[in-house]
Design a protein around this motif. Sequence first.
Motif, mmCIF file in Angstrom:
data_model
loop_
_atom_site.group_PDB
_atom_site.id
_atom_site.type_symbol
_atom_site.label_atom_id
_atom_site.label_comp_id
_atom_site.label_asym_id
_atom_site.label_seq_id
_atom_site.Cartn_x
_atom_site.Cartn_y
_atom_site.Cartn_z
ATOM 1 N N ILE A 55 0.835 -1.195 0.000
ATOM 2 C CA ILE A 55 0.000 0.000 0.000
ATOM 3 C C ILE A 55 0.872 1.248 0.000
ATOM 4 C CG2 ILE A 55 -1.699 1.330 1.318
ATOM 5 C CD1 ILE A 55 -2.909 -1.128 0.091
ATOM 6 N N ASP A 56 1.925 1.235 0.792
ATOM 7 C CA ASP A 56 2.839 2.377 0.853
ATOM 8 C C ASP A 56 3.529 2.579 -0.497
ATOM 9 O OD1 ASP A 56 4.348 4.389 2.621
ATOM 10 O OD2 ASP A 56 5.990 3.238 1.709
ATOM 11 N N MET A 57 3.936 1.483 -1.123
ATOM 12 C CA MET A 57 4.600 1.555 -2.425
ATOM 13 C C MET A 57 3.657 2.103 -3.490
ATOM 14 S SD MET A 57 6.045 -1.641 -4.653
ATOM 15 C CE MET A 57 6.267 -1.480 -6.438
ATOM 16 N N PHE A 58 2.414 1.611 -3.521
ATOM 17 C CA PHE A 58 1.460 2.046 -4.538
ATOM 18 C C PHE A 58 0.989 3.486 -4.318
ATOM 19 C CE2 PHE A 58 0.098 -2.631 -5.155
ATOM 20 C CZ PHE A 58 1.160 -2.826 -6.029
ATOM 21 N N SER A 59 1.181 4.008 -3.125
ATOM 22 C CA SER A 59 0.791 5.391 -2.858
ATOM 23 C C SER A 59 1.789 6.385 -3.431
ATOM 24 C CB SER A 59 0.640 5.620 -1.349
ATOM 25 O OG SER A 59 1.902 5.519 -0.702
ATOM 26 N N GLN A 60 2.955 5.896 -3.850
ATOM 27 C CA GLN A 60 3.966 6.771 -4.453
ATOM 28 C C GLN A 60 3.569 7.102 -5.885
ATOM 29 O OE1 GLN A 60 6.289 7.797 -2.332
ATOM 30 N NE2 GLN A 60 5.461 6.368 -0.810
ATOM 31 N N GLU A 61 3.887 8.295 -6.327
ATOM 32 C CA GLU A 61 3.465 8.762 -7.642
ATOM 33 C C GLU A 61 4.090 7.969 -8.787
ATOM 34 O OE1 GLU A 61 4.205 12.900 -7.938
ATOM 35 O OE2 GLU A 61 2.765 13.477 -6.385
ATOM 36 N N ASN A 62 5.324 7.488 -8.599
ATOM 37 C CA ASN A 62 6.026 6.802 -9.689
ATOM 38 C C ASN A 62 5.778 5.295 -9.700
ATOM 39 O OD1 ASN A 62 7.402 6.260 -7.355
ATOM 40 N ND2 ASN A 62 9.447 6.418 -8.252
ATOM 41 N N SER A 63 4.815 4.831 -8.904
ATOM 42 C CA SER A 63 4.547 3.399 -8.810
ATOM 43 C C SER A 63 3.191 3.083 -9.422
ATOM 44 C CB SER A 63 4.568 2.941 -7.346
ATOM 45 O OG SER A 63 4.297 1.572 -7.247
ATOM 46 N N GLU A 64 3.163 2.109 -10.334
ATOM 47 C CA GLU A 64 1.914 1.695 -10.960
ATOM 48 C C GLU A 64 1.297 0.552 -10.156
ATOM 49 O OE1 GLU A 64 0.231 0.000 -15.237
ATOM 50 O OE2 GLU A 64 2.365 0.450 -14.971
ATOM 51 N N PRO A 65 0.113 0.737 -9.600
ATOM 52 C CA PRO A 65 -0.479 -0.307 -8.753
ATOM 53 C C PRO A 65 -1.047 -1.456 -9.573
ATOM 54 C CG PRO A 65 -1.984 1.537 -8.954
ATOM 55 C CD PRO A 65 -0.722 1.942 -9.672
ATOM 56 N N ALA A 66 -1.352 -2.547 -8.882
ATOM 57 C CA ALA A 66 -2.047 -3.664 -9.509
ATOM 58 C C ALA A 66 -3.505 -3.266 -9.741
ATOM 59 C CB ALA A 66 -1.965 -4.892 -8.612
ATOM 60 N N ASN A 67 -4.227 -4.070 -10.511
ATOM 61 C CA ASN A 67 -5.638 -3.774 -10.759
ATOM 62 C C ASN A 67 -6.490 -3.948 -9.515
ATOM 63 O OD1 ASN A 67 -4.616 -5.191 -13.609
ATOM 64 N ND2 ASN A 67 -5.803 -3.322 -13.860
ATOM 65 N N ALA A 68 -6.069 -4.831 -8.619
ATOM 66 C CA ALA A 68 -6.805 -5.057 -7.376
ATOM 67 C C ALA A 68 -5.874 -5.699 -6.357
ATOM 68 C CB ALA A 68 -8.023 -5.944 -7.619
ATOM 69 N N LEU A 69 -6.253 -5.568 -5.093
ATOM 70 C CA LEU A 69 -5.418 -6.076 -4.002
ATOM 71 C C LEU A 69 -6.278 -6.838 -3.000
ATOM 72 C CD1 LEU A 69 -2.514 -6.057 -2.866
ATOM 73 C CD2 LEU A 69 -3.084 -3.952 -1.666
ATOM 74 N N ILE A 70 -5.820 -8.029 -2.621
ATOM 75 C CA ILE A 70 -6.492 -8.833 -1.603
ATOM 76 C C ILE A 70 -5.558 -8.955 -0.406
ATOM 77 C CG2 ILE A 70 -7.480 -11.086 -1.037
ATOM 78 C CD1 ILE A 70 -8.100 -11.429 -4.014
ATOM 79 N N LEU A 71 -6.025 -8.513 0.758
ATOM 80 C CA LEU A 71 -5.220 -8.523 1.979
ATOM 81 C C LEU A 71 -5.617 -9.706 2.849
ATOM 82 C CD1 LEU A 71 -5.474 -4.730 2.947
ATOM 83 C CD2 LEU A 71 -3.924 -5.815 1.312
ATOM 84 N N LEU A 72 -4.617 -10.380 3.403
ATOM 85 C CA LEU A 72 -4.852 -11.495 4.316
ATOM 86 C C LEU A 72 -4.170 -11.201 5.651
ATOM 87 C CD1 LEU A 72 -4.148 -14.546 1.943
ATOM 88 C CD2 LEU A 72 -6.346 -13.429 2.391
ATOM 89 N N SER A 73 -4.972 -11.037 6.702
ATOM 90 C CA SER A 73 -4.441 -10.840 8.063
ATOM 91 C C SER A 73 -3.343 -9.782 8.087
ATOM 92 C CB SER A 73 -3.901 -12.161 8.615
ATOM 93 O OG SER A 73 -4.892 -13.153 8.605
ATOM 94 N N SER A 74 -3.660 -8.607 7.612
ATOM 95 C CA SER A 74 -2.647 -7.564 7.426
ATOM 96 C C SER A 74 -2.590 -6.597 8.602
ATOM 97 C CB SER A 74 -2.936 -6.796 6.137
ATOM 98 O OG SER A 74 -2.932 -7.677 5.033
ATOM 99 N N TYR A 75 -1.381 -6.205 8.944
ATOM 100 C CA TYR A 75 -1.151 -5.171 9.947
ATOM 101 C C TYR A 75 0.317 -4.782 9.887
ATOM 102 C CZ TYR A 75 0.977 -8.882 12.788
ATOM 103 O OH TYR A 75 1.769 -9.912 13.241
#
Length: 300
Positions: free
Chosen positions: A192-212
């Motif tokens: 999430i931190d990486m995809f929030s950067q302007e020069n990073s292209e995110p995936a089409n969708a993200l599935i989180l499992l037990s994240s913290y």
Amino acid sequence: MPLFAMAEQQEPAKSEQTTEQKSEQETSNPAQEKSSSTQTKKSNQPLPIKELDLQKQDLKHYLSKERISPLLVGPTEYVTLIKNYSSANSKGVAILLPDWQQGATNPKAINYLANTLPEHGWTTITIQPDNKPDNYPSIAINTTEQKKANEEIISTYKNDFSLLIKAVMAKAKEYPGIVIIVSQGMHSTLLIDMFSQENSEPANALILLSSYFDTSAEFAFEENKRFAHQLAMSEYPVLDLFLKNDHPKAITYAKQRKSITEQEMKVYYRQRQLNNTVTGYYPEVELLSQIHSWLRAVGW
């Protein structure tokens, strides 16, 4: 007694003393040699193999060569496991990212998805990521020093992690269809931190499992709140899953994420808690069902 007689009596005694000294030296030398030999053997003993290297060796040894695809990222070689879709039509690529300290074939959820999603049209690329950095989180006595050390360690880890994800994303684009990422634990926060950067292209969708966000207790609330805000401000669809019997922090901060995403009115966000019997292990049928229903709701 004549002097020459006294000299003759003293000389043998001197000679005997010299022989005894030589004998003592001779008997002491083997012990010294043995000690020296032991030290040499100890210094020649190989160092323990790193856990990450053992995981890579196991993957290469136990899995077929067709599934293993080495990926060179700078000077570092990573191991990825690729399984092509086996259905009539291809839906896209599912990148599977286990949490740190876990293998690419861990049975908690990732291995099941890697073997099952291809039957439903997804080519899976499973990553064997780096392990948790040494000395993290910091155990410094001073709180300021702890925070500074944690930031420096995570910053270095993020750089390598970002290069790895970009390389895998480039590999995924060689296949037709969309790209989704299924991520566990701490790696979800780094994504999430990486995809929030302007020069990073995110995936089409993200599935989180037990994240913290995994950090020291003093900074856990602050870091997880930041993670929740980054997630709430993202534009890509997110399915947020956790378990009834899960890590306590995974349960606590899942509630925090839901609250913040509702306040920000994030679209295409769904959070679900799944019932499980063994702590940390996802119920396979329910996991697959949740993923399928969410993808249909999004339009895939």
